[in-house]
Motif scaffolding. Sequence first.
Motif, PDB file in Angstrom:
ATOM      1  N   VAL A   1     -12.596  -0.391  -8.719  1.00  0.00           N
ATOM      2  CA  VAL A   1     -12.525  -0.900  -7.265  1.00  0.00           C
ATOM      3  C   VAL A   1     -14.065  -0.939  -6.664  1.00  0.00           C
ATOM      4  O   VAL A   1     -14.099  -2.116  -6.036  1.00  0.00           O
ATOM      5  CB  VAL A   1     -11.604  -0.512  -6.392  1.00  0.00           C
TER       6      VAL A   1
ATOM      7  N   MET B   1       0.928  -1.404   0.043  1.00  0.00           N
ATOM      8  CA  MET B   1      -0.003  -0.229  -0.087  1.00  0.00           C
ATOM      9  C   MET B   1       0.957   1.272  -0.069  1.00  0.00           C
ATOM     10  O   MET B   1       0.528   2.170  -0.608  1.00  0.00           O
ATOM     11  CB  MET B   1      -0.830   0.015   1.293  1.00  0.00           C
TER      12      MET B   1
ATOM     13  N   SER C   1      -5.812  -2.066  -4.130  1.00  0.00           N
ATOM     14  CA  SER C   1      -7.018  -1.351  -3.702  1.00  0.00           C
ATOM     15  C   SER C   1      -8.124  -2.228  -3.730  1.00  0.00           C
ATOM     16  O   SER C   1      -8.903  -1.893  -2.548  1.00  0.00           O
ATOM     17  CB  SER C   1      -7.253  -0.416  -4.957  1.00  0.00           C
ATOM     18  N   CYS C   2      -8.289  -3.289  -4.232  1.00  0.00           N
ATOM     19  CA  CYS C   2      -9.446  -4.189  -4.385  1.00  0.00           C
ATOM     20  C   CYS C   2      -9.425  -4.919  -3.034  1.00  0.00           C
ATOM     21  O   CYS C   2     -10.314  -5.015  -2.338  1.00  0.00           O
ATOM     22  CB  CYS C   2      -9.334  -5.124  -5.509  1.00  0.00           C
TER      23      CYS C   2
ATOM     24  N   GLU D   1      -7.783  -3.705  -0.087  1.00  0.00           N
ATOM     25  CA  GLU D   1      -7.953  -2.950   0.916  1.00  0.00           C
ATOM     26  C   GLU D   1      -9.544  -2.318   0.923  1.00  0.00           C
ATOM     27  O   GLU D   1     -10.174  -2.463   2.289  1.00  0.00           O
ATOM     28  CB  GLU D   1      -7.122  -1.721   0.750  1.00  0.00           C
ATOM     29  N   VAL D   2     -10.001  -2.212  -0.116  1.00  0.00           N
ATOM     30  CA  VAL D   2     -11.310  -1.249  -0.054  1.00  0.00           C
ATOM     31  C   VAL D   2     -12.449  -2.515   0.372  1.00  0.00           C
ATOM     32  O   VAL D   2     -13.336  -2.096   1.066  1.00  0.00           O
ATOM     33  CB  VAL D   2     -11.704  -0.646  -1.514  1.00  0.00           C
TER      34      VAL D   2
ATOM     35  N   ASN E   1     -10.946   4.935  -7.101  1.00  0.00           N
ATOM     36  CA  ASN E   1     -10.885   4.143  -8.334  1.00  0.00           C
ATOM     37  C   ASN E   1     -12.313   3.625  -8.634  1.00  0.00           C
ATOM     38  O   ASN E   1     -12.652   2.685  -7.583  1.00  0.00           O
ATOM     39  CB  ASN E   1      -9.770   3.109  -8.470  1.00  0.00           C
TER      40      ASN E   1
ATOM     41  N   LYS F   1      -5.084   6.929  -5.993  1.00  0.00           N
ATOM     42  CA  LYS F   1      -5.255   5.507  -6.655  1.00  0.00           C
ATOM     43  C   LYS F   1      -5.857   4.426  -5.835  1.00  0.00           C
ATOM     44  O   LYS F   1      -6.536   3.580  -6.423  1.00  0.00           O
ATOM     45  CB  LYS F   1      -3.741   5.154  -7.366  1.00  0.00           C
ATOM     46  N   LEU F   2      -5.485   4.525  -4.476  1.00  0.00           N
ATOM     47  CA  LEU F   2      -5.936   3.440  -3.682  1.00  0.00           C
ATOM     48  C   LEU F   2      -7.368   3.524  -3.490  1.00  0.00           C
ATOM     49  O   LEU F   2      -8.297   2.457  -3.460  1.00  0.00           O
ATOM     50  CB  LEU F   2      -5.123   3.431  -2.325  1.00  0.00           C
ATOM     51  N   PHE F   3      -8.073   4.781  -3.227  1.00  0.00           N
ATOM     52  CA  PHE F   3      -9.488   4.751  -2.629  1.00  0.00           C
ATOM     53  C   PHE F   3     -10.452   5.566  -3.766  1.00  0.00           C
ATOM     54  O   PHE F   3     -11.639   5.487  -3.597  1.00  0.00           O
ATOM     55  CB  PHE F   3      -9.829   5.565  -1.401  1.00  0.00           C
TER      56      PHE F   3
END
Length: 162
Positions: free
Chosen positions: A75, A61, A135-136, A138-139, A72, A68-70
Amino acid sequence: SQRKDGKAFRKAIFNPGTLAALAGFLLFVLNIRLPGVVTNTMSDIANLTFPLSMIIIGSMMKNVPLKKLFFNLDVYLYSLVKLIIIPFLVLMFCMIFNVDKGMTYICVIMSAMPAAAKAAIMSEIYKSDTPLAVSCVEVSTVLSVVTVPLLLYLTEFALSLR
């Protein structure tokens, strides 16, 4: 080409995961008990699996920008399908085919689990889209805190109608 195919087949069959599964199956079927020191060691290693996977995901992460992490849409679309649509379809399938109450709960819960950390690890190993995989994971993990209890409530409600 045929030689390569044979090598690929042997590599697929004789890998550590397959051999370990075969050994575990044989130990189970033959009712062989391993010494305590071996079972305790394996138990300790098994207990490290989750914390180590979270450490690896956390280190991945750090390389993904927060935007880009949260932020998108793909995702969130993935999370919608993985955490809500698929478990709902599983619940409907279980209701239509009159599956046992306990088995229905198991099927819905198993289908409602977030993306496995293994997805991000495999994307890193195979040089795929690691930021998307992270990201997938984590989210979907964060959202599952809400979706899993809601799906359990929905399952309870649907089963009470039966």
